[in-house]
Design a protein around this motif. Structure first.
Motif, short mmCIF file in Angstrom:
data_model
loop_
_atom_site.label_atom_id
_atom_site.label_comp_id
_atom_site.label_asym_id
_atom_site.label_seq_id
_atom_site.Cartn_x
_atom_site.Cartn_y
_atom_site.Cartn_z
N SER A 2 0.83 -1.20 0.00
CA SER A 2 0.00 0.00 0.00
C SER A 2 0.86 1.25 0.00
O SER A 2 1.98 1.25 0.52
CB SER A 2 -0.93 0.00 1.21
N ALA A 3 0.32 2.29 -0.58
CA ALA A 3 1.01 3.58 -0.66
C ALA A 3 0.50 4.47 0.46
O ALA A 3 -0.57 4.24 1.01
CB ALA A 3 0.74 4.22 -2.01
N PRO A 4 1.26 5.51 0.79
CA PRO A 4 0.76 6.47 1.78
C PRO A 4 -0.56 7.07 1.33
O PRO A 4 -0.84 7.16 0.14
CB PRO A 4 1.86 7.53 1.82
N THR A 5 -1.39 7.47 2.29
CA THR A 5 -2.71 8.02 1.98
C THR A 5 -2.60 9.18 1.00
O THR A 5 -1.76 10.05 1.14
CB THR A 5 -3.38 8.50 3.28
N GLY A 6 -3.46 9.15 -0.03
CA GLY A 6 -3.49 10.21 -1.03
C GLY A 6 -2.46 10.07 -2.13
O GLY A 6 -2.41 10.89 -3.04
N LYS A 7 -1.62 9.06 -2.06
CA LYS A 7 -0.60 8.86 -3.10
C LYS A 7 -0.70 7.45 -3.63
O LYS A 7 -1.10 6.54 -2.93
CB LYS A 7 0.79 9.10 -2.53
N ARG A 8 -0.30 7.27 -4.89
CA ARG A 8 -0.30 5.96 -5.53
C ARG A 8 1.10 5.61 -5.99
O ARG A 8 1.83 6.47 -6.47
CB ARG A 8 -1.22 5.94 -6.75
N LEU A 9 1.42 4.34 -5.88
CA LEU A 9 2.66 3.85 -6.46
C LEU A 9 2.35 3.40 -7.88
O LEU A 9 1.37 2.71 -8.12
CB LEU A 9 3.20 2.66 -5.66
N LEU A 10 3.20 3.81 -8.82
CA LEU A 10 3.02 3.47 -10.22
C LEU A 10 4.30 2.84 -10.75
O LEU A 10 5.38 3.05 -10.22
CB LEU A 10 2.69 4.72 -11.04
N THR A 11 4.16 2.07 -11.82
CA THR A 11 5.31 1.46 -12.47
C THR A 11 5.40 1.97 -13.90
O THR A 11 4.40 2.34 -14.51
CB THR A 11 5.22 -0.07 -12.49
N LEU A 12 6.61 1.97 -14.44
CA LEU A 12 6.84 2.29 -15.84
C LEU A 12 8.02 1.44 -16.29
O LEU A 12 9.11 1.55 -15.74
CB LEU A 12 7.13 3.78 -16.05
N VAL A 13 7.80 0.57 -17.28
CA VAL A 13 8.80 -0.40 -17.71
C VAL A 13 9.14 -0.16 -19.18
O VAL A 13 8.26 -0.02 -20.01
CB VAL A 13 8.27 -1.85 -17.55
N PHE A 14 10.45 -0.11 -19.47
CA PHE A 14 10.91 -0.03 -20.85
C PHE A 14 11.66 -1.31 -21.18
O PHE A 14 12.52 -1.74 -20.42
CB PHE A 14 11.82 1.19 -21.05
N VAL A 15 11.33 -1.90 -22.32
CA VAL A 15 11.95 -3.15 -22.76
C VAL A 15 12.95 -2.82 -23.87
O VAL A 15 12.57 -2.23 -24.88
CB VAL A 15 10.89 -4.14 -23.28
N PHE A 16 14.22 -3.19 -23.65
CA PHE A 16 15.28 -2.92 -24.62
C PHE A 16 15.82 -4.23 -25.17
O PHE A 16 15.79 -5.25 -24.51
CB PHE A 16 16.46 -2.18 -23.96
N ARG A 17 16.36 -4.15 -26.39
CA ARG A 17 17.13 -5.26 -26.93
C ARG A 17 18.31 -4.68 -27.69
O ARG A 17 18.22 -3.59 -28.27
CB ARG A 17 16.30 -6.19 -27.81
N GLU A 18 19.39 -5.43 -27.65
CA GLU A 18 20.59 -5.03 -28.38
C GLU A 18 20.57 -5.72 -29.73
O GLU A 18 20.31 -6.91 -29.82
CB GLU A 18 21.84 -5.39 -27.59
N VAL A 19 20.83 -4.96 -30.79
CA VAL A 19 20.78 -5.46 -32.16
C VAL A 19 22.17 -5.35 -32.77
O VAL A 19 22.83 -4.34 -32.64
CB VAL A 19 19.76 -4.65 -32.99
N GLY A 20 22.57 -6.40 -33.42
CA GLY A 20 23.87 -6.41 -34.07
C GLY A 20 24.67 -7.61 -33.61
O GLY A 20 24.54 -8.06 -32.48
N GLY A 21 25.49 -8.14 -34.49
CA GLY A 21 26.27 -9.32 -34.15
C GLY A 21 27.64 -8.97 -33.62
O GLY A 21 28.06 -7.82 -33.58
N GLY A 22 28.32 -10.00 -33.21
CA GLY A 22 29.68 -9.84 -32.74
C GLY A 22 29.76 -9.31 -31.32
O GLY A 22 28.75 -9.13 -30.65
N PRO A 23 30.96 -9.02 -30.89
CA PRO A 23 31.15 -8.59 -29.50
C PRO A 23 30.61 -7.18 -29.21
O PRO A 23 30.30 -6.87 -28.08
CB PRO A 23 32.67 -8.63 -29.33
#
Length: 76
Positions: A2-23
């Motif tokens: 639960s969050a403190p009264t009058g406030k909400r906890l929210l989430t924000l997720v970013f999904v990344f991927r690395e593109v390209g071969g080799g090291p």
């Protein structure tokens, strides 16, 4: 979790991927979702939402939201 009264906890997720071969990655891409309805309809953003009382942690809330909104199962 639960969050403190009058406030909400929210989430924000970013999904990344690395593109390209080799090291050395040549670039990174980010997956965004387009908001289909409601406030700010039509914008592109990461995934997320409210932390609910039934969520055991913020991490669990992030995983739930990512699964609901993008069909992605994230593991910690």
């Amino acid at each position: 979790m639960s969050a403190p009264t009058g406030k909400r906890l929210l989430t924000l997720v970013f999904v990344f991927r690395e593109v390209g071969g080799g090291p050395a990655c040549t670039r990174r891409e980010v997956l965004l979702g387009k908001k289909l309805r409601g406030w700010r309809e039509g914008i592109w953003n990461g995934f997320g939402g409210k932390v609910e009382a039934s969520d055991p942690s913020v991490l669990a809330a992030m995983q739930r939201e990512l699964s609901e909104e993008a069909g992605i199962v994230a593991v910690a």
